[in-house]
Design a protein around this motif. Structure first.
Motif, PDB file in Angstrom:
ATOM      1  N   VAL A   1      13.158 -17.588 -16.392  1.00 58.14           N
ATOM      2  CA  VAL A   1      12.429 -16.562 -15.935  1.00 58.14           C
ATOM      3  C   VAL A   1      10.909 -16.896 -16.577  1.00 58.14           C
ATOM      4  CG1 VAL A   1      11.842 -14.165 -16.060  1.00 58.14           C
ATOM      5  CG2 VAL A   1      14.121 -14.951 -15.362  1.00 58.14           C
ATOM      6  N   PRO A   2       9.881 -16.853 -16.390  1.00 55.94           N
ATOM      7  CA  PRO A   2       8.755 -17.320 -16.930  1.00 55.94           C
ATOM      8  C   PRO A   2       8.430 -16.337 -18.343  1.00 55.94           C
ATOM      9  CG  PRO A   2       8.178 -17.210 -14.662  1.00 55.94           C
ATOM     10  CD  PRO A   2       9.533 -16.402 -14.825  1.00 55.94           C
ATOM     11  N   ARG A   3       8.178 -17.163 -19.234  1.00 50.93           N
ATOM     12  CA  ARG A   3       7.669 -16.381 -20.465  1.00 50.93           C
ATOM     13  C   ARG A   3       6.321 -16.107 -20.510  1.00 50.93           C
ATOM     14  NH1 ARG A   3       8.294 -20.316 -23.584  1.00 50.93           N
ATOM     15  NH2 ARG A   3       6.094 -20.500 -24.106  1.00 50.93           N
ATOM     16  N   LEU A   4       6.027 -15.113 -21.218  1.00 51.05           N
ATOM     17  CA  LEU A   4       4.549 -14.587 -21.334  1.00 51.05           C
ATOM     18  C   LEU A   4       4.068 -14.634 -22.716  1.00 51.05           C
ATOM     19  CD1 LEU A   4       2.011 -13.453 -20.218  1.00 51.05           C
ATOM     20  CD2 LEU A   4       2.769 -11.299 -20.321  1.00 51.05           C
ATOM     21  N   ASP A   5       3.115 -15.313 -22.937  1.00 50.00           N
ATOM     22  CA  ASP A   5       2.713 -15.516 -24.558  1.00 50.00           C
ATOM     23  C   ASP A   5       1.312 -14.692 -24.384  1.00 50.00           C
ATOM     24  OD1 ASP A   5       4.550 -17.214 -25.373  1.00 50.00           O
ATOM     25  OD2 ASP A   5       3.697 -18.674 -24.824  1.00 50.00           O
ATOM     26  N   VAL A   6       1.260 -13.589 -25.223  1.00 49.44           N
ATOM     27  CA  VAL A   6       0.030 -13.052 -25.445  1.00 49.44           C
ATOM     28  C   VAL A   6      -0.836 -13.268 -26.721  1.00 49.44           C
ATOM     29  CG1 VAL A   6      -0.890 -10.571 -25.641  1.00 49.44           C
ATOM     30  CG2 VAL A   6       1.457 -11.053 -24.333  1.00 49.44           C
TER      31      VAL A   6
ATOM     32  N   VAL B   1       5.123 -21.272 -16.971  1.00 51.58           N
ATOM     33  CA  VAL B   1       5.388 -21.806 -15.704  1.00 51.58           C
ATOM     34  C   VAL B   1       4.104 -22.049 -15.053  1.00 51.58           C
ATOM     35  CG1 VAL B   1       7.706 -21.073 -15.464  1.00 51.58           C
ATOM     36  CG2 VAL B   1       5.907 -19.822 -14.505  1.00 51.58           C
ATOM     37  N   GLU B   2       3.879 -23.030 -14.150  1.00 48.34           N
ATOM     38  CA  GLU B   2       2.761 -23.127 -13.059  1.00 48.34           C
ATOM     39  C   GLU B   2       3.453 -22.954 -11.784  1.00 48.34           C
ATOM     40  OE1 GLU B   2      -0.108 -22.963 -13.228  1.00 48.34           O
ATOM     41  OE2 GLU B   2      -0.713 -23.121 -15.326  1.00 48.34           O
TER      42      GLU B   2
ATOM     43  N   ASN C   1       2.710  -6.211 -14.879  1.00 45.66           N
ATOM     44  CA  ASN C   1       3.729  -6.246 -13.861  1.00 45.66           C
ATOM     45  C   ASN C   1       3.407  -7.767 -13.033  1.00 45.66           C
ATOM     46  OD1 ASN C   1       5.659  -3.955 -13.935  1.00 45.66           O
ATOM     47  ND2 ASN C   1       3.361  -2.968 -13.777  1.00 45.66           N
ATOM     48  N   ALA C   2       4.209  -8.601 -13.019  1.00 48.51           N
ATOM     49  CA  ALA C   2       3.695  -9.932 -12.499  1.00 48.51           C
ATOM     50  C   ALA C   2       5.096 -10.210 -11.389  1.00 48.51           C
ATOM     51  CB  ALA C   2       3.694 -10.964 -13.408  1.00 48.51           C
ATOM     52  N   ALA C   3       4.389 -10.716 -10.047  1.00 48.06           N
ATOM     53  CA  ALA C   3       5.301 -11.211  -9.163  1.00 48.06           C
ATOM     54  C   ALA C   3       5.164 -12.706  -8.609  1.00 48.06           C
ATOM     55  CB  ALA C   3       5.031  -9.899  -7.933  1.00 48.06           C
ATOM     56  N   TRP C   4       6.218 -13.232  -8.478  1.00 53.88           N
ATOM     57  CA  TRP C   4       6.337 -14.599  -7.691  1.00 53.88           C
ATOM     58  C   TRP C   4       7.226 -14.522  -6.510  1.00 53.88           C
ATOM     59  CZ3 TRP C   4       6.099 -13.749 -12.902  1.00 53.88           C
ATOM     60  CH2 TRP C   4       5.386 -14.373 -13.901  1.00 53.88           C
TER      61      TRP C   4
END
Length: 275
Positions: A58-63, A119-120, A163-166
């Protein structure tokens, strides 16, 4: 003699019936019996490591805020990667509790907050909002521009949900900030807002209280001066200037609206020309 023969026949039949009720147990290679099935009443199913699965799948989100980088926590999701042939689901209490956040960086109201995915490509769809724990203030939508936005106006704790969707799934991420008020910037935002025409106010997108406030250099920029004593460019030399920028519905055509102030006096000096 005849009775003995009958008894022997009946005994043989009983033995054969008992053998027929027995079920053969499969034997593994090497002659050892296999372990008991997980369907047994007391069997314990192995628990998947959600954190390990999320790290790999699952993609990680860096802030990034104020030069500090924190990893956003994840809410409940299901993720399936057809290419890798893997999937994982995780449950988490939502909405999240501010007290359960791993890290809460300090920030100033209006500071830029940038998001970076591990991720890209980036998400196909994304929306965000901020809530204000401990305050009687309704949730506010967050407007993202090129993967970044500004910390909401006002001092206090702020809880952000992204909220992010792939195609593989949708994931809610969340993180918190402790925001310190910037009285000087807030004052300039209010002065700039009051200086706008009603038409310009109606064209502004987002919360005007989150307008960008930055140091301003007039070296390579001409201004539409509104203060007569600053009509001569040399009169601005050595002065500390700040700009307040409002984004509008017409940014693509005209550009944003930017007011420039003398920092010491908080007087409006002029406006940046629009296209």
């Amino acid at each position: 003699m005849r009775k003995q023969a009958i008894v022997a026949v009946l005994s043989a039949l009983l033995l054969l019936q008992g053998c027929g009720e027995r079920t053969a147990q499969p034997v593994a290679e090497g002659g050892h019996s296999p372990p008991p099935s997980s369907s047994a009443p007391n069997a314990q199913l192995p628990k998947a490591s959600v954190e390990a699965a999320a790290t790999d799948l699952v993609p990680r989100l860096d802030v990034t805020v104020g030069g500090e980088v924190v990893v956003a926590q994840m809410g409940s999701y299901c993720w399936h990667d057809d290419v890798k042939g893997k999937g994982v689901c995780a449950d988490a209490a939502m909405p999240p509790s501010f007290e359960n956040l791993n890290a809460v960086p300090r920030s100033q109201a209006g500071d830029e907050i940038s998001l970076a995915w591990s991720v890209e490509p980036p998400p196909d769809g994304i929306n965000a909002h901020v809530s204000f724990p401990g305050q009687e203030r309704p949730d506010e939508a967050v407007e993202l521009r090129d993967g970044a936005f500004r910390a909401a106006a006002g001092a206090g704790d702020q809880l952000y949900v992204i909220n992010a969707a792939w195609p593989q799934g949708a994931v809610p991420y969340y993180f918190g900030l402790h925001v310190e008020g910037d009285d000087e910037a807030d004052s300039l935002r209010e002065l700039a807002w009051e200086a706008l025409t009603e038409g310009d106010k109606q064209s502004v997108v987002g919360d005007w209280r989150e307008a960008e406030v930055e140091m301003f250099d007039t070296a390579h920029v001409s201004l539409l001066i509104v203060q007569e004593k600053f009509q001569d460019d040399e009169s601005l030399n050595g002065r500390s200037l700040q700009s307040v920028t409002f984004h509008t519905q017409n940014d693509a055509l005209l550009g944003p609206i930017t007011a420039v102030f003398d920092r010491a006096s908080q007087k409006l000096i002029g406006w940046l020309p629009r296209e």
